[in-house]
Design an enzyme around this catalytic site. Structure first.
Site, PDB file in Angstrom:
ATOM      1  N   LYS A 198      45.409  38.506 -10.735  1.00  0.00           N
ATOM      2  CA  LYS A 198      45.002  37.235 -11.341  1.00  0.00           C
ATOM      3  C   LYS A 198      44.174  36.499 -10.299  1.00  0.00           C
ATOM      4  CE  LYS A 198      45.434  33.236 -11.976  1.00  0.00           C
ATOM      5  NZ  LYS A 198      44.338  32.279 -11.725  1.00  0.00           N
ATOM      6  N   GLU A 239      51.768  34.002   1.314  1.00  0.00           N
ATOM      7  CA  GLU A 239      50.898  33.615   2.429  1.00  0.00           C
ATOM      8  C   GLU A 239      50.323  32.252   2.058  1.00  0.00           C
ATOM      9  OE1 GLU A 239      48.399  32.456   4.352  1.00  0.00           O
ATOM     10  OE2 GLU A 239      46.961  34.028   3.804  1.00  0.00           O
ATOM     11  N   CYS A 276      42.971  30.183   5.571  1.00  0.00           N
ATOM     12  CA  CYS A 276      44.396  29.934   5.801  1.00  0.00           C
ATOM     13  C   CYS A 276      44.710  29.921   7.287  1.00  0.00           C
ATOM     14  CB  CYS A 276      45.240  30.965   5.068  1.00  0.00           C
ATOM     15  SG  CYS A 276      44.656  32.629   5.266  1.00  0.00           S
ATOM     16  N   GLU A 326      47.666  20.517   6.015  1.00  0.00           N
ATOM     17  CA  GLU A 326      46.548  21.442   5.863  1.00  0.00           C
ATOM     18  C   GLU A 326      45.459  20.759   5.044  1.00  0.00           C
ATOM     19  OE1 GLU A 326      46.972  25.020   3.386  1.00  0.00           O
ATOM     20  OE2 GLU A 326      46.052  26.138   5.021  1.00  0.00           O
TER      21      GLU A 326
END
Ligand code: NAD
Length: 485
Positions: free
Chosen positions: A179, A254, A288, A387
């Site tokens: 997906k 993750e 990331c 983040e």
């Protein structure tokens, strides 16, 4: 949009066939460089996920499941070769879709090919053990595929994340349902076409674009899926883990980070400088493992600040196709998130040390933000804790190893860290005390990391992808004890 890889942007790919999503609806895909409509993509639904999972099970029971490990490896190597042939086209698609400069798109395509090469070569090299056991017995372990694996990927590095998760899953003999993100899924669809043309049996890889809360949620909750791999936000990762818990299946998460690079007073600054800046602005900071915190020993703080600022001022930001240093961020939403943090910095009186400029002819509708270096940021400030997922780096001074480690380890995340020092003892001492999944000493992100196990601790997630280790994650161990007297 002329296409060299013949795939259908408005379709789902299930059981080796392109077909309309059961919703018969599409979702708009935007070109971040100018804000125009790039393509329409299928709005996959729970029914499409159901069909994809069924096709994956059929592949396991059929042609795909019958292949030997060596044959699976050869298929992956053939796909890898075709990805390499199409690297320029894949780079162009990723540039249009994600907004990344062409050279970064090309690096991602090469990484995808290299993942497939690595996992293709490894497919027949994963084996179990024999175990010393009671007299009259032989005991052994077998590494077996989980079965159907679900892969929910984000928009920031579609090709690399497909390579590392789908590549490893296929190598171990799983059948995959992928997906892709609603913001960027052209290369996922192009990859499906390439893999099919390279001889991947029907149903071994199925791709269902669609909304996260619709197709993504359906995939993560599907009772006939045996493993989930997710890369994305912490909030959605927690939903995925909860969904996996209901079906008691393993999940690899993750979830990004707030990764630090620690620069000690004895560091080789000429070597460090390009890594310090690039790790913050690559892919417009939407990485990331971006080193969004640069921790600098006070004795060299002003020097590092001045040299990073100089590099920031020289960066050029513009359309992906112009292949400058930095492209736009992926969406208006992502731009607004970054601008909000820059507002917090300004309102809180933080020192904006340098900002890059956007080229004058950048289309007005593009989602551009100015890469920004912020100095003297308190370690507990939102800019040093959260983040941002944009080209914003904070500089934080420290005195000595202990303070460096307490700042480095003092966030909710723990993905990657960098250590710059000429003192070998300190490098290893610090590396061992860092709470994270990967440490780079006197480099950052060397080689793209294909061979290096990767993943986080704390809110950065759990489980490891990349490297040989991923093959263990995408397989399960069966123990057999034989009584032969
Ligand atoms: P996200 O977590 O919302 O989306 C990632 C993937 O999950 C997409 O494919 C999305 O469709 C899917 N998804 C969304 N909701 C879902 C649900 N309820 N069930 C199942 N799947 C679902 O990430 P985003 O919205 O693209 O970005 C938000 C933030 O996440 C970013 O600002 C950034 O901080 C972080 N992020 C991290 C990474 C990373 O590499 N770790 C990548 C992208 C985004």
């Amino acid at each position: 949009m002329a296409r060299m890889i013949p795939f259908d942007t408005t379709a789902v790919f299930i059981g080796g066939q392109w077909r309309a999503a059961s919703s018969r609806e599409t979702l708009p895909l935007t070109n971040p460089s100018d804000g125009t409509l790039l393509a329409q993509i299928a709005r996959g639904t729970a029914a499409d996920i159901d069909a994809a999972v069924a096709a994956a099970h059929a592949a396991l029971a059929g042609d795909w499941g019958r292949l030997t490990a060596a044959e699976r490896g050869r298929v992956l190597l053939r796909i890898s070769a075709k990805v390499l042939e199409q690297a320029d086209e894949l780079a162009r698609l990723e540039a249009l879709d994600v907004g990344k400069p062409l050279k970064q798109g090309r690096a991602d395509a090469l990484a995808l090919a290299r993942y497939l090469e690595f996992y293709g070569g490894a497919a027949d090299k994963v084996h179990g053990e024999t175990i010393p056991f009671a007299n009259g017995y032989t005991a052994l372990t077998l590494r077996e595929p989980h079965g159907v694996t679900g892969h929910i990927v984000p928009w920031n590095y579609p090709m690399q994340i497909i390579g590392r998760s789908v590549g490893a899953a296929l190598a171990m003999g799983n059948a995959c349902v992928l997906k892709p993100a609603e913001e960027a899924c052209l290369t996922a669809l192009a990859f499906a076409r390439i893999a099919h043309d390279a001889g991947l049996p029907a149903g071994a890889l199925n791709v269902v674009p669609g909304l996260g809360e619709e197709a993504g949620a359906a995939l993560s909750a599907h009772p006939a899926v045996q493993h989930l791999s997710f890369t994305g936000s912490v909030a959605v990762g927690q939903l995925i883990q909860a969904a996996a818990a209901k079906n008691t299946i393993p999940v690899t998460l993750e979830l990004g980070g707030k990764s630090p690079q620690l620069v000690f007073g004895d560091a080789d600054l000429d070597a460090a400088l390009p890594f310090l800046v690039n790790s913050g602005i690559q892919n417009a900071g939407q990485t990331c493992s971006a080193a969004s915190r640069i921790l600098v020993e006070r004795s060299i703080y002003d020097t590092v600040l001045a040299r990073m600022a100089e590099r920031y001022r020289a960066l050029r930001v513009g359309p992906a196709i112009s292949d400058l240093d930095v492209g736009p961020v992926v969406s208006a939403r992502q731009r607004d998130i970054v601008e909000r943090y820059l507002g917090i910095a300004r309102d809180g009186g933080l020192a904006i040390a340098a900002q890059a400029s956007i080229v004058a002819d950048a289309p007005k509708g593009g989602f551009y933000v100015r890469p920004t270096l912020v100095s003297q940021v308190p370690p507990q400030h939102a800019l040093a804790q959260e983040e941002i997922f944009g080209p914003v780096q904070v500089l934080i001074p420290f005195d000595g190893e202990d303070e460096a480690l307490s700042i480095a380890n003092g966030t909710a995340f723990g993905l990657v860290a960098g250590v710059w020092t000429r003192d070998g003892g300190r490098a290893l001492r610090v590396a061992k005390r860092l709470h994270c999944g990967q440490v780079f000493i006197n480099n950052y992100g060397a080689g793209g990391g294909i061979e290096l196990p990767f993943g986080g601790v704390k809110h950065s997630g759990h489980g490891r992808e990349k490297g040989f280790e991923a093959l263990y994650g995408f397989s399960t161990l069966k123990t057999i004890a034989i009584h032969h007297g």
